[in-house]
Motif scaffolding. Sequence first.
Motif, PDB file in Angstrom:
ATOM      1  N   GLN A 201       0.826  -1.206   0.000  1.00 37.32           N
ATOM      2  CA  GLN A 201       0.000   0.000   0.000  1.00 37.32           C
ATOM      3  C   GLN A 201       0.863   1.260   0.000  1.00 37.32           C
ATOM      4  OE1 GLN A 201      -2.234  -0.980   3.516  1.00 37.32           O
ATOM      5  NE2 GLN A 201      -4.000  -1.723   2.345  1.00 37.32           N
ATOM      6  N   LYS A 202       1.965   1.198   0.718  1.00 42.25           N
ATOM      7  CA  LYS A 202       2.887   2.337   0.714  1.00 42.25           C
ATOM      8  C   LYS A 202       3.447   2.555  -0.684  1.00 42.25           C
ATOM      9  CE  LYS A 202       7.073   4.109   2.941  1.00 42.25           C
ATOM     10  NZ  LYS A 202       8.125   3.845   3.956  1.00 42.25           N
ATOM     11  N   GLN A 203       3.826   1.465  -1.350  1.00 40.49           N
ATOM     12  CA  GLN A 203       4.333   1.571  -2.714  1.00 40.49           C
ATOM     13  C   GLN A 203       3.250   2.077  -3.664  1.00 40.49           C
ATOM     14  OE1 GLN A 203       7.524   1.277  -3.607  1.00 40.49           O
ATOM     15  NE2 GLN A 203       7.891   0.981  -1.410  1.00 40.49           N
ATOM     16  N   PHE A 204       2.019   1.689  -3.401  1.00 38.54           N
ATOM     17  CA  PHE A 204       0.888   2.153  -4.209  1.00 38.54           C
ATOM     18  C   PHE A 204       0.771   3.675  -4.124  1.00 38.54           C
ATOM     19  CE2 PHE A 204      -3.535   3.315  -4.818  1.00 38.54           C
ATOM     20  CZ  PHE A 204      -3.923   2.559  -5.911  1.00 38.54           C
ATOM     21  N   GLY A 205       0.785   4.196  -2.888  1.00 39.48           N
ATOM     22  CA  GLY A 205       0.690   5.640  -2.702  1.00 39.48           C
ATOM     23  C   GLY A 205       1.870   6.387  -3.293  1.00 39.48           C
ATOM     24  N   ALA A 207       3.708   5.379  -5.772  1.00 37.78           N
ATOM     25  CA  ALA A 207       3.638   5.294  -7.233  1.00 37.78           C
ATOM     26  C   ALA A 207       2.750   6.402  -7.794  1.00 37.78           C
ATOM     27  CB  ALA A 207       3.106   3.924  -7.652  1.00 37.78           C
ATOM     28  N   ILE A 208       1.619   6.649  -7.134  1.00 36.03           N
ATOM     29  CA  ILE A 208       0.735   7.731  -7.584  1.00 36.03           C
ATOM     30  C   ILE A 208       1.435   9.076  -7.429  1.00 36.03           C
ATOM     31  CG2 ILE A 208      -1.446   8.924  -7.146  1.00 36.03           C
ATOM     32  CD1 ILE A 208      -2.625   6.270  -6.281  1.00 36.03           C
ATOM     33  N   ARG A 209       2.142   9.245  -6.319  1.00 39.02           N
ATOM     34  CA  ARG A 209       2.850  10.511  -6.114  1.00 39.02           C
ATOM     35  C   ARG A 209       3.938  10.702  -7.166  1.00 39.02           C
ATOM     36  NH1 ARG A 209       6.093  11.818  -0.625  1.00 39.02           N
ATOM     37  NH2 ARG A 209       7.601  10.457  -1.655  1.00 39.02           N
ATOM     38  N   ASN A 210       4.649   9.632  -7.504  1.00 41.46           N
ATOM     39  CA  ASN A 210       5.700   9.732  -8.522  1.00 41.46           C
ATOM     40  C   ASN A 210       5.114  10.047  -9.897  1.00 41.46           C
ATOM     41  OD1 ASN A 210       7.697   9.181  -6.644  1.00 41.46           O
ATOM     42  ND2 ASN A 210       7.658   6.973  -7.023  1.00 41.46           N
ATOM     43  N   MET A 211       3.941   9.474 -10.180  1.00 39.08           N
ATOM     44  CA  MET A 211       3.284   9.799 -11.450  1.00 39.08           C
ATOM     45  C   MET A 211       2.818  11.252 -11.462  1.00 39.08           C
ATOM     46  SD  MET A 211       1.020   6.460 -12.574  1.00 39.08           S
ATOM     47  CE  MET A 211       0.536   5.847 -10.965  1.00 39.08           C
ATOM     48  N   PHE A 212       2.437  11.751 -10.299  1.00 40.91           N
ATOM     49  CA  PHE A 212       1.908  13.108 -10.188  1.00 40.91           C
ATOM     50  C   PHE A 212       3.000  14.172 -10.290  1.00 40.91           C
ATOM     51  CE2 PHE A 212       1.192  16.708  -7.306  1.00 40.91           C
ATOM     52  CZ  PHE A 212       0.042  17.259  -7.837  1.00 40.91           C
ATOM     53  N   GLU A 213       4.205  13.851  -9.861  1.00 41.76           N
ATOM     54  CA  GLU A 213       5.266  14.853  -9.738  1.00 41.76           C
ATOM     55  C   GLU A 213       5.542  15.618 -11.029  1.00 41.76           C
ATOM     56  OE1 GLU A 213       6.762  16.143  -7.218  1.00 41.76           O
ATOM     57  OE2 GLU A 213       5.677  14.895  -5.785  1.00 41.76           O
ATOM     58  N   PRO A 214       5.741  14.966 -12.174  1.00 49.93           N
ATOM     59  CA  PRO A 214       5.982  15.741 -13.403  1.00 49.93           C
ATOM     60  C   PRO A 214       4.757  16.583 -13.761  1.00 49.93           C
ATOM     61  CG  PRO A 214       6.642  13.448 -13.690  1.00 49.93           C
ATOM     62  CD  PRO A 214       5.862  13.517 -12.416  1.00 49.93           C
ATOM     63  N   LEU A 291      -8.018   0.898   2.057  1.00 48.25           N
ATOM     64  CA  LEU A 291      -7.860  -0.363   1.328  1.00 48.25           C
ATOM     65  C   LEU A 291      -6.742  -0.276   0.296  1.00 48.25           C
ATOM     66  CD1 LEU A 291     -11.627  -1.178   0.659  1.00 48.25           C
ATOM     67  CD2 LEU A 291     -10.163  -2.156   2.433  1.00 48.25           C
ATOM     68  N   LEU A 292      -6.492   0.914  -0.226  1.00 48.13           N
ATOM     69  CA  LEU A 292      -5.475   1.085  -1.262  1.00 48.13           C
ATOM     70  C   LEU A 292      -4.193   1.710  -0.736  1.00 48.13           C
ATOM     71  CD1 LEU A 292      -7.571   2.328  -4.336  1.00 48.13           C
ATOM     72  CD2 LEU A 292      -6.723   0.028  -3.856  1.00 48.13           C
ATOM     73  N   TYR A 293      -4.342   2.759   0.072  1.00 48.64           N
ATOM     74  CA  TYR A 293      -3.176   3.501   0.540  1.00 48.64           C
ATOM     75  C   TYR A 293      -2.657   3.007   1.888  1.00 48.64           C
ATOM     76  CZ  TYR A 293      -4.413   7.084  -2.959  1.00 48.64           C
ATOM     77  OH  TYR A 293      -4.700   7.761  -4.110  1.00 48.64           O
ATOM     78  N   GLY A 294      -3.475   2.259   2.620  1.00 47.27           N
ATOM     79  CA  GLY A 294      -3.092   1.888   3.972  1.00 47.27           C
ATOM     80  C   GLY A 294      -3.289   3.049   4.928  1.00 47.27           C
ATOM     81  N   THR A 295      -2.679   2.955   6.086  1.00 47.23           N
ATOM     82  CA  THR A 295      -2.851   3.991   7.111  1.00 47.23           C
ATOM     83  C   THR A 295      -1.549   4.685   7.473  1.00 47.23           C
ATOM     84  OG1 THR A 295      -2.588   2.316   8.853  1.00 47.23           O
ATOM     85  CG2 THR A 295      -4.834   2.795   8.114  1.00 47.23           C
ATOM     86  N   ALA A 296      -0.461   4.360   6.776  1.00 47.73           N
ATOM     87  CA  ALA A 296       0.836   4.933   7.144  1.00 47.73           C
ATOM     88  C   ALA A 296       1.083   6.282   6.480  1.00 47.73           C
ATOM     89  CB  ALA A 296       1.959   3.965   6.784  1.00 47.73           C
TER      90      ALA A 296
END
Length: 406
Positions: A201-205, A207-214, A291-296
């Motif tokens: 879930q951490k990697q999921f979050g 990954a979205i942030r890395n896609m968002f950065e550019p 469920l997707l991002y977790g709680t961390a």
Amino acid sequence: MLLGARIFVAVAFTILGATFIATTGALYYEFGYQAKSDAWISLATFYSHLFIFFPLFGVLALVAFYVPSCVFVDMYWRHVSWGKLRFTSGLLLVAAISVGAGWGLGGGQLRSIWEVKPEVLAEDPGDPPGCNSAQQSCLRVPVMTALSDVVARSKARAGMSQFVRNCEPDPLIETPPEQLSRRYCFATQTLVDAATCCQAQKQFGLAIRNMFEPEANRSLMVKVHKALLPFKIFFLLVVFLIAPLLAIRRRGIAENYGPWIIKIERGVLVGAVAMLFFPIMNLAFLQSSGLLYGTALDSVYRSISWPLMLTFGGWALLLLFFFFRDVDKDIETVARIAGVVGSALAVTKYQLIVDYAVRFMGSGASITTLGIIAALVGIAFLAIVLQPKLKRSKAKEVQEALETGS
């Protein structure tokens, strides 16, 4: 009541309502019409507190609070000491807070899925690239695959809370059995223990942030949301402030707005009920998000969600107890009983309420359930619009009752 007060409120509320609808419209335009996909529906239900609440319950609340707001403006403009100055300065202060809060929200590690262009999301290969959970173990499945999975399974069952893993266990307590048990993880689409799922879930979050950065990867919705968010905050603040201030000035309302009393009370009642769905749909979103991002991973919005939910829940309950007095005993009794029962259920059956909110008003909502909700909103809308003003004789009786009970 001054015509100018009615026009001012009508224009302001029309603009607010248009921004509510525009946000969901922009989501459809970018992720539905342009992308030639129905992914926008999954995004709208997953983020229902933003894309479903405001176009439905937000617009209903605007209609419900129209007459109370007109009375509020007229009363401060004509019947309150230094009312014009107090009203103008208060309005400017609320507007400034709304703009500041709108620009301040959105920080933290969490980025929303809709903040990334649909074509970028479509090209997300997962981790490792091209993995398939049925053939090759995924450290993280593609973002849209995971979202579709959450939506599909939320529609099939009422209760997803058991799949939200605690990603920040207390280090001073022995690892509880549920942390070691293997449960379905939406980020990997496999049965894994809590630690493995939390890592995915951490990697999921991330990954979205890395896609968002550019900058080139950011969706049109980012600009739309950033521009229109202050209007939503302004709406929440105005609704939150107007109703209690009207309750405090009930004697002045009785003296000057007798024929409008019933419309005011019905509007406040319907508006309060409509606003109760805001914390409920927020809690549904937080569960689906877990469920997707977790709680961390943290975000500004997630950190303020609980205080916000408790504030609006308490606000609605206080209105039921302190606004409806002596005008209509039946409405008063029903409203207060409903408030007590609702509070008891919220405390004792909190998780059950959230589970059903996810199923019917969150990521599990279907076109049918949304249609039923829209129909109920329409009925409430008609109940407000078709409520006539009191005749002068009846208004005088109501005024005397209010003054006696004040």
